[in-house]
Design a protein around this motif. Structure first.
Motif, PDB file in Angstrom:
ATOM      1  N   GLY A 138      14.914  51.853 -48.262  1.00  0.00           N
ATOM      2  CA  GLY A 138      14.019  50.943 -47.549  1.00  0.00           C
ATOM      3  C   GLY A 138      13.394  51.515 -46.300  1.00  0.00           C
ATOM      4  O   GLY A 138      12.728  50.790 -45.554  1.00  0.00           O
ATOM      5  N   ALA A 139      13.569  52.806 -46.052  1.00  0.00           N
ATOM      6  CA  ALA A 139      13.010  53.401 -44.829  1.00  0.00           C
ATOM      7  C   ALA A 139      11.484  53.339 -44.831  1.00  0.00           C
ATOM      8  O   ALA A 139      10.868  53.054 -43.796  1.00  0.00           O
ATOM      9  N   GLY A 140      10.849  53.595 -45.968  1.00  0.00           N
ATOM     10  CA  GLY A 140       9.384  53.555 -46.030  1.00  0.00           C
ATOM     11  C   GLY A 140       8.847  52.171 -45.702  1.00  0.00           C
ATOM     12  O   GLY A 140       7.911  52.020 -44.909  1.00  0.00           O
ATOM     13  N   ARG A 141       9.435  51.159 -46.302  1.00  0.00           N
ATOM     14  CA  ARG A 141       9.009  49.772 -46.038  1.00  0.00           C
ATOM     15  C   ARG A 141       9.247  49.412 -44.578  1.00  0.00           C
ATOM     16  O   ARG A 141       8.398  48.794 -43.930  1.00  0.00           O
ATOM     17  N   THR A 142      10.402  49.789 -44.042  1.00  0.00           N
ATOM     18  CA  THR A 142      10.719  49.469 -42.650  1.00  0.00           C
ATOM     19  C   THR A 142       9.759  50.185 -41.706  1.00  0.00           C
ATOM     20  O   THR A 142       9.271  49.583 -40.741  1.00  0.00           O
ATOM     21  N   LEU A 143       9.472  51.454 -41.971  1.00  0.00           N
ATOM     22  CA  LEU A 143       8.494  52.181 -41.159  1.00  0.00           C
ATOM     23  C   LEU A 143       7.115  51.529 -41.268  1.00  0.00           C
ATOM     24  O   LEU A 143       6.389  51.417 -40.280  1.00  0.00           O
ATOM     25  N   GLY A 144       6.741  51.122 -42.473  1.00  0.00           N
ATOM     26  CA  GLY A 144       5.441  50.495 -42.682  1.00  0.00           C
ATOM     27  C   GLY A 144       5.303  49.174 -41.945  1.00  0.00           C
ATOM     28  O   GLY A 144       4.279  48.912 -41.289  1.00  0.00           O
ATOM     29  N   THR A 145       6.306  48.320 -42.033  1.00  0.00           N
ATOM     30  CA  THR A 145       6.225  47.030 -41.351  1.00  0.00           C
ATOM     31  C   THR A 145       6.249  47.222 -39.830  1.00  0.00           C
ATOM     32  O   THR A 145       5.562  46.500 -39.100  1.00  0.00           O
ATOM     33  N   ASP A 146       6.987  48.224 -39.362  1.00  0.00           N
ATOM     34  CA  ASP A 146       6.990  48.533 -37.928  1.00  0.00           C
ATOM     35  C   ASP A 146       5.601  48.986 -37.482  1.00  0.00           C
ATOM     36  O   ASP A 146       5.110  48.547 -36.439  1.00  0.00           O
ATOM     37  N   MET A 147       4.952  49.846 -38.276  1.00  0.00           N
ATOM     38  CA  MET A 147       3.612  50.324 -37.920  1.00  0.00           C
ATOM     39  C   MET A 147       2.625  49.174 -37.866  1.00  0.00           C
ATOM     40  O   MET A 147       1.794  49.096 -36.955  1.00  0.00           O
ATOM     41  N   ILE A 148       2.682  48.262 -38.840  1.00  0.00           N
ATOM     42  CA  ILE A 148       1.761  47.128 -38.849  1.00  0.00           C
ATOM     43  C   ILE A 148       1.973  46.268 -37.607  1.00  0.00           C
ATOM     44  O   ILE A 148       1.001  45.860 -36.950  1.00  0.00           O
ATOM     45  N   ALA A 149       3.212  45.998 -37.258  1.00  0.00           N
ATOM     46  CA  ALA A 149       3.508  45.211 -36.049  1.00  0.00           C
ATOM     47  C   ALA A 149       2.991  45.936 -34.806  1.00  0.00           C
ATOM     48  O   ALA A 149       2.415  45.306 -33.902  1.00  0.00           O
ATOM     49  N   TRP A 150       3.186  47.248 -34.747  1.00  0.00           N
ATOM     50  CA  TRP A 150       2.693  48.032 -33.611  1.00  0.00           C
ATOM     51  C   TRP A 150       1.173  47.943 -33.529  1.00  0.00           C
ATOM     52  O   TRP A 150       0.611  47.725 -32.450  1.00  0.00           O
ATOM     53  N   ALA A 151       0.482  48.110 -34.663  1.00  0.00           N
ATOM     54  CA  ALA A 151      -0.983  48.076 -34.676  1.00  0.00           C
ATOM     55  C   ALA A 151      -1.501  46.710 -34.216  1.00  0.00           C
ATOM     56  O   ALA A 151      -2.463  46.631 -33.442  1.00  0.00           O
ATOM     57  N   ARG A 152      -0.872  45.644 -34.687  1.00  0.00           N
ATOM     58  CA  ARG A 152      -1.264  44.293 -34.252  1.00  0.00           C
ATOM     59  C   ARG A 152      -1.075  44.151 -32.738  1.00  0.00           C
ATOM     60  O   ARG A 152      -1.962  43.682 -32.026  1.00  0.00           O
ATOM     61  N   ALA A 153       0.102  44.531 -32.251  1.00  0.00           N
ATOM     62  CA  ALA A 153       0.414  44.389 -30.823  1.00  0.00           C
ATOM     63  C   ALA A 153      -0.503  45.252 -29.957  1.00  0.00           C
ATOM     64  O   ALA A 153      -0.821  44.876 -28.826  1.00  0.00           O
ATOM     65  N   ALA A 154      -0.947  46.382 -30.486  1.00  0.00           N
ATOM     66  CA  ALA A 154      -1.824  47.283 -29.738  1.00  0.00           C
ATOM     67  C   ALA A 154      -3.282  46.831 -29.786  1.00  0.00           C
ATOM     68  O   ALA A 154      -4.134  47.450 -29.151  1.00  0.00           O
ATOM     69  N   GLY A 155      -3.573  45.774 -30.548  1.00  0.00           N
ATOM     70  CA  GLY A 155      -4.920  45.225 -30.574  1.00  0.00           C
ATOM     71  C   GLY A 155      -5.859  45.821 -31.609  1.00  0.00           C
ATOM     72  O   GLY A 155      -7.067  45.559 -31.564  1.00  0.00           O
ATOM     73  N   PHE A 156      -5.331  46.602 -32.541  1.00  0.00           N
ATOM     74  CA  PHE A 156      -6.188  47.140 -33.598  1.00  0.00           C
ATOM     75  C   PHE A 156      -6.659  46.006 -34.506  1.00  0.00           C
ATOM     76  O   PHE A 156      -5.927  45.040 -34.755  1.00  0.00           O
TER      77      PHE A 156
END
Length: 167
Positions: free
Chosen positions: A92-110
């Motif tokens: 599940g590392a790929g999924r966890t990394l992916g969901t973390d990236m999406i949350a980061w992108a949202r929080a960063a205003g992308f």
């Protein structure tokens, strides 16, 4: 499993699977034989970009690097790349990394995330990104030379972060 920003001490644990994944010739177009220093320049992003690792205790399971897809007028769209150590696939590392990236992108205003080059024969990655909401917006035929499959397409994948599907 924890996702955290990569430290200098992590690179010696990331580079071996980076090197192996690139050498396999199935998912990344990076040149073969990059030294540790050369690979580090490719993979490790300085802020405002971000490079993270997925860890289980002291074991690095995978890594992701993310930031602006393009500077200037394209800086509102994020991009990212992911590598999971083949020795730790299926955890599940790929999924966890992916969901973390999406949350980061949202929080960063992308406003969106765009993957420029997802190898069409990398079916596990294509399936994961589609499950996380990405759409294939185009495929560049024969743009990747796969070790196993010859010339195959590269998908451009997109995730809208605005909630506006008519953008």
């Amino acid at each position: 499993m924890q996702i955290r920003v990569t430290t200098d001490d992590d690179w010696p644990r990331v580079y071996p699977f980076f090197r192996a994944i690139v050498a396999a010739g199935e998912t990344y177009a990076y040149p073969d034989g990059l030294t540790s220093d050369e690979a580090r320049l490719v993979w490790m992003r300085e802020p405002p970009g971000r490079t993270v690792v997925a860890v289980d205790g002291d074991v690095v399971l995978g890594s992701a690097t993310m930031g602006e897809n393009r500077p200037g007028r394209g800086s509102h769209v994020a991009t990212a790349s992911f590598m999971v150590d083949p020795a730790h696939a299926g955890r599940g590392a790929g999924r966890t990394l992916g969901t973390d990236m999406i949350a980061w992108a949202r929080a960063a205003g992308f406003r969106a995330v765009q993957f420029n080059a997802v190898v069409e024969t990398n079916t596990a990655a294509v399936r994961l990104w589609r499950q996380l909401g990405f759409q294939i917006v185009g495929t560049v035929p024969g743009a990747f030379r796969s070790s196993a499959h010859g010339y195959v397409g590269l998908h451009v994948m997109h995730l809208d972060l605005t909630g506006d599907t008519a953008h």
